[in-house]
Scaffold this motif. Structure first.
Motif, PDB file in Angstrom:
ATOM      1  N   THR A 297       0.733  -0.889   0.072  1.00  0.00           N
ATOM      2  CA  THR A 297       0.055  -0.121  -0.132  1.00  0.00           C
ATOM      3  C   THR A 297       0.681   1.555   0.184  1.00  0.00           C
ATOM      4  OG1 THR A 297      -2.010  -1.076   1.454  1.00  0.00           O
ATOM      5  CG2 THR A 297      -1.460   1.417   1.402  1.00  0.00           C
ATOM      6  N   ALA A 298       1.638   0.843   0.904  1.00  0.00           N
ATOM      7  CA  ALA A 298       2.376   2.295   0.816  1.00  0.00           C
ATOM      8  C   ALA A 298       3.320   3.011  -0.298  1.00  0.00           C
ATOM      9  CB  ALA A 298       3.987   2.281   1.557  1.00  0.00           C
ATOM     10  N   ILE A 299       4.281   1.845  -0.954  1.00  0.00           N
ATOM     11  CA  ILE A 299       4.327   1.502  -2.395  1.00  0.00           C
ATOM     12  C   ILE A 299       3.915   2.664  -3.802  1.00  0.00           C
ATOM     13  CG2 ILE A 299       6.360   0.406  -4.445  1.00  0.00           C
ATOM     14  CD1 ILE A 299       7.019  -1.208  -2.073  1.00  0.00           C
ATOM     15  N   THR A 300       2.826   1.577  -3.461  1.00  0.00           N
ATOM     16  CA  THR A 300       1.240   2.195  -4.570  1.00  0.00           C
ATOM     17  C   THR A 300       1.166   3.658  -4.135  1.00  0.00           C
ATOM     18  OG1 THR A 300       0.357  -0.323  -4.487  1.00  0.00           O
ATOM     19  CG2 THR A 300      -1.015   1.491  -5.111  1.00  0.00           C
ATOM     20  N   TRP A 301       0.937   4.216  -2.381  1.00  0.00           N
ATOM     21  CA  TRP A 301       0.749   5.831  -2.604  1.00  0.00           C
ATOM     22  C   TRP A 301       1.688   6.168  -3.288  1.00  0.00           C
ATOM     23  CZ3 TRP A 301      -3.298   8.222  -2.639  1.00  0.00           C
ATOM     24  CH2 TRP A 301      -5.088   8.004  -2.172  1.00  0.00           C
ATOM     25  N   LEU A 302       3.143   5.658  -2.799  1.00  0.00           N
ATOM     26  CA  LEU A 302       4.395   6.378  -3.316  1.00  0.00           C
ATOM     27  C   LEU A 302       3.929   7.085  -4.846  1.00  0.00           C
ATOM     28  CD1 LEU A 302       6.845   5.148  -1.279  1.00  0.00           C
ATOM     29  CD2 LEU A 302       6.255   7.352  -1.245  1.00  0.00           C
ATOM     30  N   SER A 303       3.194   6.003  -5.984  1.00  0.00           N
ATOM     31  CA  SER A 303       3.705   6.212  -7.611  1.00  0.00           C
ATOM     32  C   SER A 303       2.074   6.535  -7.529  1.00  0.00           C
ATOM     33  CB  SER A 303       3.614   5.064  -7.690  1.00  0.00           C
ATOM     34  OG  SER A 303       1.680   4.363  -7.234  1.00  0.00           O
ATOM     35  N   TRP A 304       1.187   7.133  -6.380  1.00  0.00           N
ATOM     36  CA  TRP A 304       0.454   7.886  -6.649  1.00  0.00           C
ATOM     37  C   TRP A 304      -0.045   9.333  -6.827  1.00  0.00           C
ATOM     38  CZ3 TRP A 304      -3.673   7.793 -10.611  1.00  0.00           C
ATOM     39  CH2 TRP A 304      -4.322   6.388 -10.473  1.00  0.00           C
ATOM     40  N   PHE A 305       1.005  10.049  -5.271  1.00  0.00           N
ATOM     41  CA  PHE A 305       0.305  10.650  -4.738  1.00  0.00           C
ATOM     42  C   PHE A 305       1.514  12.269  -5.610  1.00  0.00           C
ATOM     43  CE2 PHE A 305       1.334  14.397  -1.301  1.00  0.00           C
ATOM     44  CZ  PHE A 305      -0.153  14.074  -1.296  1.00  0.00           C
ATOM     45  N   PRO A 306       2.584  11.910  -6.528  1.00  0.00           N
ATOM     46  CA  PRO A 306       3.500  12.939  -7.115  1.00  0.00           C
ATOM     47  C   PRO A 306       2.210  13.416  -8.517  1.00  0.00           C
ATOM     48  CG  PRO A 306       4.659  10.890  -7.281  1.00  0.00           C
ATOM     49  CD  PRO A 306       2.728  10.694  -6.365  1.00  0.00           C
ATOM     50  N   PHE A 307       1.371  12.255  -9.237  1.00  0.00           N
ATOM     51  CA  PHE A 307       0.367  12.706  -9.991  1.00  0.00           C
ATOM     52  C   PHE A 307      -1.033  13.328  -9.413  1.00  0.00           C
ATOM     53  CE2 PHE A 307      -3.544  12.161 -12.691  1.00  0.00           C
ATOM     54  CZ  PHE A 307      -2.695  12.591 -14.005  1.00  0.00           C
ATOM     55  N   ILE A 308      -1.327  12.910  -8.345  1.00  0.00           N
ATOM     56  CA  ILE A 308      -2.586  13.747  -8.017  1.00  0.00           C
ATOM     57  C   ILE A 308      -2.087  15.689  -7.464  1.00  0.00           C
ATOM     58  CG2 ILE A 308      -3.496  13.615  -5.472  1.00  0.00           C
ATOM     59  CD1 ILE A 308      -3.451  10.912  -5.088  1.00  0.00           C
ATOM     60  N   LEU A 309      -0.675  15.245  -7.096  1.00  0.00           N
ATOM     61  CA  LEU A 309      -0.063  16.794  -6.380  1.00  0.00           C
ATOM     62  C   LEU A 309       0.208  17.873  -7.482  1.00  0.00           C
ATOM     63  CD1 LEU A 309       0.986  18.510  -4.179  1.00  0.00           C
ATOM     64  CD2 LEU A 309       3.364  17.586  -4.441  1.00  0.00           C
ATOM     65  N   TYR A 310       0.691  17.132  -9.097  1.00  0.00           N
ATOM     66  CA  TYR A 310       0.677  17.776  -9.442  1.00  0.00           C
ATOM     67  C   TYR A 310      -0.013  17.708 -11.171  1.00  0.00           C
ATOM     68  CZ  TYR A 310       5.164  19.313  -7.219  1.00  0.00           C
ATOM     69  OH  TYR A 310       5.755  19.585  -6.244  1.00  0.00           O
ATOM     70  N   ASP A 311      -1.275  17.333 -10.943  1.00  0.00           N
ATOM     71  CA  ASP A 311      -1.639  16.437 -12.363  1.00  0.00           C
ATOM     72  C   ASP A 311      -1.845  17.993 -13.229  1.00  0.00           C
ATOM     73  OD1 ASP A 311      -3.786  17.486 -10.854  1.00  0.00           O
ATOM     74  OD2 ASP A 311      -4.244  15.221 -10.546  1.00  0.00           O
ATOM     75  N   THR A 312      -2.501  18.561 -12.976  1.00  0.00           N
ATOM     76  CA  THR A 312      -3.368  19.861 -13.494  1.00  0.00           C
ATOM     77  C   THR A 312      -1.587  21.383 -13.423  1.00  0.00           C
ATOM     78  OG1 THR A 312      -4.035  21.119 -10.983  1.00  0.00           O
ATOM     79  CG2 THR A 312      -5.893  20.093 -12.478  1.00  0.00           C
ATOM     80  N   ASP A 313      -1.266  20.990 -12.504  1.00  0.00           N
ATOM     81  CA  ASP A 313       0.197  21.721 -13.085  1.00  0.00           C
ATOM     82  C   ASP A 313       1.060  21.665 -14.270  1.00  0.00           C
ATOM     83  OD1 ASP A 313       1.366  23.830 -11.916  1.00  0.00           O
ATOM     84  OD2 ASP A 313       3.341  22.421 -11.985  1.00  0.00           O
ATOM     85  N   TRP A 314       0.987  20.334 -14.379  1.00  0.00           N
ATOM     86  CA  TRP A 314       1.815  19.284 -15.426  1.00  0.00           C
ATOM     87  C   TRP A 314       0.886  19.649 -17.016  1.00  0.00           C
ATOM     88  CZ3 TRP A 314      -0.450  15.268 -18.413  1.00  0.00           C
ATOM     89  CH2 TRP A 314      -0.018  14.708 -19.968  1.00  0.00           C
ATOM     90  N   MET A 315       0.080  20.447 -16.991  1.00  0.00           N
ATOM     91  CA  MET A 315      -1.063  20.023 -17.822  1.00  0.00           C
ATOM     92  C   MET A 315      -0.719  21.775 -18.048  1.00  0.00           C
ATOM     93  SD  MET A 315      -3.116  17.595 -19.246  1.00  0.00           S
ATOM     94  CE  MET A 315      -3.928  18.806 -20.388  1.00  0.00           C
ATOM     95  N   GLY A 316      -0.892  22.459 -17.612  1.00  0.00           N
ATOM     96  CA  GLY A 316      -0.683  23.871 -17.288  1.00  0.00           C
ATOM     97  C   GLY A 316       1.140  24.228 -18.045  1.00  0.00           C
ATOM     98  N   ARG A 317       1.528  23.141 -17.495  1.00  0.00           N
ATOM     99  CA  ARG A 317       3.518  24.086 -17.946  1.00  0.00           C
ATOM    100  C   ARG A 317       4.006  23.090 -19.847  1.00  0.00           C
ATOM    101  NH1 ARG A 317       6.375  25.909 -14.091  1.00  0.00           N
ATOM    102  NH2 ARG A 317       5.710  26.558 -11.982  1.00  0.00           N
ATOM    103  N   GLU A 318       3.978  21.588 -18.827  1.00  0.00           N
ATOM    104  CA  GLU A 318       4.770  20.739 -20.203  1.00  0.00           C
ATOM    105  C   GLU A 318       3.544  20.520 -21.055  1.00  0.00           C
ATOM    106  OE1 GLU A 318       7.144  19.978 -16.646  1.00  0.00           O
ATOM    107  OE2 GLU A 318       4.421  20.070 -17.293  1.00  0.00           O
ATOM    108  N   ILE A 319       2.124  20.671 -20.813  1.00  0.00           N
ATOM    109  CA  ILE A 319       1.294  20.808 -22.349  1.00  0.00           C
ATOM    110  C   ILE A 319       1.340  21.524 -22.459  1.00  0.00           C
ATOM    111  CG2 ILE A 319      -0.641  19.591 -23.229  1.00  0.00           C
ATOM    112  CD1 ILE A 319       2.197  17.127 -21.546  1.00  0.00           C
ATOM    113  N   TYR A 320       0.818  22.914 -22.210  1.00  0.00           N
ATOM    114  CA  TYR A 320       0.471  23.743 -22.763  1.00  0.00           C
ATOM    115  C   TYR A 320       1.793  25.227 -22.590  1.00  0.00           C
ATOM    116  CZ  TYR A 320      -4.504  23.230 -23.501  1.00  0.00           C
ATOM    117  OH  TYR A 320      -6.331  22.372 -23.758  1.00  0.00           O
ATOM    118  N   HIS A 321       2.875  24.362 -22.238  1.00  0.00           N
ATOM    119  CA  HIS A 321       3.102  25.462 -22.169  1.00  0.00           C
ATOM    120  C   HIS A 321       3.221  26.883 -21.633  1.00  0.00           C
ATOM    121  CE1 HIS A 321       4.329  22.837 -25.292  1.00  0.00           C
ATOM    122  NE2 HIS A 321       3.752  22.994 -26.140  1.00  0.00           N
ATOM    123  N   GLY A 322       2.538  26.900 -20.768  1.00  0.00           N
ATOM    124  CA  GLY A 322       2.131  27.832 -19.115  1.00  0.00           C
ATOM    125  C   GLY A 322       3.519  28.534 -18.669  1.00  0.00           C
TER     126      GLY A 322
END
Length: 519
Positions: A297-322
């Motif tokens: 469970t701990a390892i699984t959440w280590l894989s999930w939380f970066p996406f939960i933390l940065y998902d929309t920021d990722w869209m704004g920065r890396e995908i829309y280049h803002g």
């Protein structure tokens, strides 16, 4: 969502009640009334969805760096460890004439409303406290008073959410009667899914500043006004949901029973450990196989939380280049990416909702271990895909003229598909670890609440690790989100491999028995 920020610890108190109490007889509740009693979960989750989709990008416009935004999310794990056990314990013992749970639900919801208003109006409050008087369309520098007000409101919001979630879950279990705890949990999760869908829809809307033009001020431009509008609607929706819950969740007053505490030989009252102490005590009594479940469970959440933390920021920065601190064109592109990311989370919630109905049949067919391990490999592929999509987008972007800051239509479509795809493993994450825990606890004749509380620690600790490390890790490799997603992919792979060898094997028949028992 249940969020992975301590939402399950409320159930812990049921297994560690000290001065127990007695509830008067409760008349059977109809299914319709039970459904309406859980409506507050939708209101709370509406605001939580806005928090997940909008607040990490927004705080960067106030001056907090990308590397520091992850520290802001430490409040969730801390609230899960501190607030949930205490509120759960006190609500167990509450003898108010309004019931055990409703006073805490009402108090928490009122605090949520205050926190949401503080967060939404942080820019205006900061300006009143001494931030720059320049118009927000001209000044893109730090606004430290606003940032401090925002962070305080953010922490209050997280602690308030945890104040409501535990008693709300416990109340559904109190009221479910002949419908069973399984039905109560399904109703609660359905309201959470609906709140997610509405919240992400609201966060992806770009017209709040047009519908409510008075929200725009010299310190608060379009993106900020949209945030205000979405959060004010969240307050109205939460109050509506709270009112319905308070009306239809008719709790019977709780009477303390003074005869139940036991005494030692010397006459001293013997008390059970409560709150976090009960969790620590529970480690001694874990059933066989539970340590492996905690590790995976701990390892699984280590894989999930970066996406939960940065998902929309990722869209704004890396995908829309803002860039939230760049030129007007870059700020506009970043905000558009955040809105599209919120729409992606909406798709994610829809798929999660549908997938939730398929988890139990899949576990019955192939076993929960296979389902869980498969979900980890799915996350591994998805997190690796985010890095590849980012490189694809950045390479494509360098071919454009400088002012053409936008997202390629094909890349945007692939990103939305990825968001939707992740709804399937997320549904598994929210279901299977708890089902496996229930089965292991059943082998010891009970103690599901305590095992679930201990399981929650393996959810909270990874969140602390990621919140402390993700920002500096990304800053070390260029201040983007790709490094965190790359590490997430590696953790998911490790979690899948470890799960293959260490997760306890639970037969299909055993899983069916637990499901039928309404764990």
């Amino acid at each position: 969502m249940a969020r992975g920020d301590g939402g399950q610890l409320a159930e812990l108190s049921a297994g560690v009640r000290g001065a127990a109490a007695v509830v008067d007889h409760v008349a059977p509740i109809s299914l319709g009334r039970l459904i309406l009693a859980g409506m507050v979960a939708g209101g709370v989750q509406y605001g939580w969805a806005l928090q997940l989709s909008l607040l990490t990008p927004y705080v960067q416009t106030l001056g907090l760096s990308h590397a520091l935004t992850s520290f802001m999310w430490l409040c969730g794990p801390i609230a899960g460890l501190v607030v949930q056990p205490l509120v759960g314990l006190y609500s167990d013992r509450c003898t108010s004439r309004w019931g055990r749970r409703r006073p805490f639900i009402l108090t928490g919801c009122m605090l949520i409303c205050v926190a949401v208003i503080v967060v939404g109006f942080s820019s205006d409050i900061g300006a009143a406290l001494g931030d720059t008087k320049e118009h927000c369309s001209l000044y893109h520098g730090p606004r430290w008073h606003a940032a401090i007000v925002y962070v305080l409101g953010f922490w209050l919001l997280d602690f308030s959410n945890n104040t409501v979630q535990g008693p709300a879950r416990a109340m559904m279990a109190d009221l479910c009667d002949h419908h069973g705890p399984s039905a109560a949990n399904s109703i609660f999760c359905s309201w959470m899914a609906l709140g997610n869908i509405l919240g992400y829809s609201s966060g992806s809307t770009n017209n709040w500043h047009k519908w409510f033009p008075f929200l725009k001020t010299s310190a608060c431009c379009e993106a900020c006004a949209n945030l205000k509008g979405a959060f004010l609607v969240a307050v109205v929706f939460l109050v509506l949901c709270l009112t319905v819950t308070l009306i239809f969740a008719k709790e019977v007053p709780y009477r303390a029973n003074e005869n139940l505490p036991t005494t030692k030989a010397g006459g001293e009252v013997e008390t059970e450990p409560t709150g976090p102490l009960a969790v620590l005590k529970g480690f001694k009594d874990l059933p066989p196989g539970m340590p492996s479940v905690l590790l995976v469970t701990a390892i699984t959440w280590l894989s999930w939380f970066p996406f939960i933390l940065y998902d929309t920021d990722w869209m704004g920065r890396e995908i829309y280049h803002g860039d939230p601190k760049g030129s007007n064109a870059q700020i506009s592109a970043f905000n558009e990416g955040v809105r599209v990311g919120a729409f992606g989370l909406l798709l994610n919630s829809v798929i999660l909702g549908f997938s939730s109905f398929l988890i139990e049949p899949m576990c019955r067919k192939v076993g929960p271990r296979v389902v869980w391990v498969t979900s980890n490999f799915m996350v591994c592929v998805a997190m690796a895909a985010t890095a590849l999509i980012s490189f694809w987008s950045l390479r494509d972007y360098h071919g454009y003229v400088q002012d053409a800051i936008t997202a390629n239509a094909s890349i945007k479509a692939v990103c939305l598909v990825l968001f939707a795809f992740l709804g399937v493993p997320l549904a598994i994450l929210y279901s299977v670890p708890f089902a496996v825990t229930a089965q292991l606890a059943a082998t010891r004749g009970g103690g599901q609440g305590l095992c679930t509380g201990v399981l929650n620690i393996s959810i909270v600790i990874p969140q602390v690790i990621i919140a402390l490390g993700a920002g500096p890790w990304d800053a070390l490799f260029g201040k983007g989100n790709i490094p965190a997603f790359g590490v997430a992919s590696a953790f998911a792979l490790v979690g899948g491999v470890v799960g293959v060898f260490l997760l306890p094997k639970i037969s299909k028949r055993q899983f069916r028995a637990v499901s039928a028992g309404g764990h």
